[in-house]
Design a protein around this motif. Structure first.
Motif, PDB file in Angstrom:
ATOM      1  N   ASP A 191     -33.158  -5.430   7.345  1.00  0.00           N
ATOM      2  CA  ASP A 191     -33.831  -4.181   6.828  1.00  0.00           C
ATOM      3  C   ASP A 191     -34.889  -4.684   5.938  1.00  0.00           C
ATOM      4  O   ASP A 191     -35.951  -3.991   5.947  1.00  0.00           O
ATOM      5  CB  ASP A 191     -32.906  -3.072   6.173  1.00  0.00           C
ATOM      6  N   SER A 192     -34.801  -5.792   4.933  1.00  0.00           N
ATOM      7  CA  SER A 192     -35.704  -6.203   4.287  1.00  0.00           C
ATOM      8  C   SER A 192     -36.872  -6.860   5.016  1.00  0.00           C
ATOM      9  O   SER A 192     -37.970  -6.679   4.665  1.00  0.00           O
ATOM     10  CB  SER A 192     -34.954  -7.222   3.162  1.00  0.00           C
ATOM     11  N   ALA A 195     -38.830  -4.366   6.596  1.00  0.00           N
ATOM     12  CA  ALA A 195     -39.627  -3.358   5.470  1.00  0.00           C
ATOM     13  C   ALA A 195     -41.078  -4.331   5.221  1.00  0.00           C
ATOM     14  O   ALA A 195     -42.259  -3.945   5.157  1.00  0.00           O
ATOM     15  CB  ALA A 195     -39.003  -3.476   4.319  1.00  0.00           C
ATOM     16  N   GLN A 198     -43.289  -4.087   8.153  1.00  0.00           N
ATOM     17  CA  GLN A 198     -43.979  -2.784   8.089  1.00  0.00           C
ATOM     18  C   GLN A 198     -45.171  -2.888   7.072  1.00  0.00           C
ATOM     19  O   GLN A 198     -46.228  -2.172   7.133  1.00  0.00           O
ATOM     20  CB  GLN A 198     -42.983  -1.609   7.747  1.00  0.00           C
ATOM     21  N   LYS A 199     -44.922  -3.457   6.047  1.00  0.00           N
ATOM     22  CA  LYS A 199     -45.864  -3.400   4.740  1.00  0.00           C
ATOM     23  C   LYS A 199     -46.991  -4.292   5.515  1.00  0.00           C
ATOM     24  O   LYS A 199     -48.230  -3.907   5.228  1.00  0.00           O
ATOM     25  CB  LYS A 199     -45.202  -4.136   3.643  1.00  0.00           C
TER      26      LYS A 199
END
Length: 246
Positions: A191-192, A195, A198-199
Motif C-alpha cells: 500500500d505504501s 501511495a 500515486q503521488k
C-alpha cells in the motif's frame, strides 16, 4: 551404451535445444520491439517511459518440475499447452500511466496475438502484488517452419518492481504457512508503494502542465536535432521554409 541409445540421446538433445531456442527467439523479438520503442521515445519525445527491461527463460529442470506439479504428460506438446510462462519479459516504467501506454503500443502491433490480460494494478492480489500481465503469441520463423510462441510480459512501476522483488526474496522456496502479522505488514508495504506511485503520478501530471505553459521557451531546443548521440542544428533555410508553410 550402444549406438542406438547414443542416437536417441542425441536426437532428444536436438529436440530440447530446438524447443528452448523457440522461446529464446520469441524473447528476442519482443526485446527488439521494446528497443525500437525506447529509441523512438528518446528521439521524438520529452522522456522515455521505459526505465529498463529484464528477460528470463525457465530452465529445462524448472519446466519439468512445473509440468509434474500440474500432473500433465511430460511431452513437448503438453508443455507448450500447459506452461505459458517459459519465456518472460519484465518492463519497468516510470509511472502508472506509462504502464498502460506501453501496453497499448504493444497491443497495436499486428504481429502480436494478445491471448490474455491480467490487470493486477486495478485488481491487486490479496498480498498486495501489483503489475500488468500480458500473455502474447509471437511468430518465429525458423529454417523449416513458422512457430507461434507464448511470451509473458509483466509491466510495472519501479515501486511495484521493488516490492515484488523483495517479496520474492523473502519468501522464495518458503513452504510453510506465513504468520498473519507478516502478511499484514507485507500488504501495508504494498500500500505504501502504491501511495508513492500515486503521488509521483500527480507530480508528473502537474509538471507536464507547467511545461505546456512555457512551450515558447523550447523554441531554441527545437532547432536542435539529435540522432545517435550526434547533435545537428536545423538549417536556417529549412526553418524559414517551415515558417512560410505555417
Amino acid at each position: 551404451m550402444d549406438f542406438q541409445q547414443i542416437a536417441q540421446i542425441r536426437n532428444f538433445k536436438q529436440e530440447i535445444t530446438r524447443f528452448m531456442m523457440m522461446y529464446k527467439f520469441a524473447l528476442s523479438e519482443i526485446e527488439t520491439k521494446i528497443e525500437i520503442l525506447q529509441e523512438e521515445f528518446q528521439m521524438l519525445h520529452d522522456y522515455n517511459p521505459i526505465e529498463h527491461t529484464k528477460s528470463r527463460l525457465k530452465s529445462p529442470e524448472s519446466i519439468i518440475n512445473k509440468i509434474a506439479r500440474k500432473n500433465c504428460d511430460i511431452s513437448f506438446s503438453s508443455i507448450r499447452t500447459h506452461i505459458q510462462d517459459i519465456a518472460g519479459l519484465r518492463i519497468t516504467c516510470s509511472f502508472i500511466s506509462d504502464i498502460y501506454r506501453v501496453s497499448d503500443m504493444l497491443r497495436t502491433q499486428h504481429d502480436l496475438d494478445i491471448l490474455e490480460v491480467k490487470d493486477y494494478i486495478k485488481n491487486p492480489k490479496p498480498n498486495g502484488y501489483q503489475s500488468l500481465h500480458l500473455l502474447v503469441k509471437v511468430p518465429i520463423f525458423m529454417s523449416d517452419r513458422q512457430e507461434q510462441v507464448c511470451v509473458e510480459i509483466q509491466i510495472r512501476t519501479i515501486a511495484m518492481d521493488f516490492w515484488a522483488s523483495l517479496e520474492h526474496k523473502i519468501f522464495y522456496k518458503y513452504n510453510q504457512s506465513i504468520p498473519a502479522e507478516l502478511v499484514r505488514e507485507l500488504k501495508e508495504a504494498a500500500d505504501s508503494a502504491n501511495a508513492l506511485d500515486q503521488k509521483m503520478e500527480r507530480l508528473h501530471t502537474e509538471i507536464s502542465i507547467i511545461k505546456e505553459e512555457h512551450r515558447e521557451d523550447e523554441l531554441e531546443e527545437l532547432k536542435q536535432l539529435v540522432i545517435d548521440n550526434q547533435q545537428f542544428r536545423l538549417p536556417p533555410a529549412f526553418l524559414k521554409l517551415m515558417e512560410e508553410k505555417a
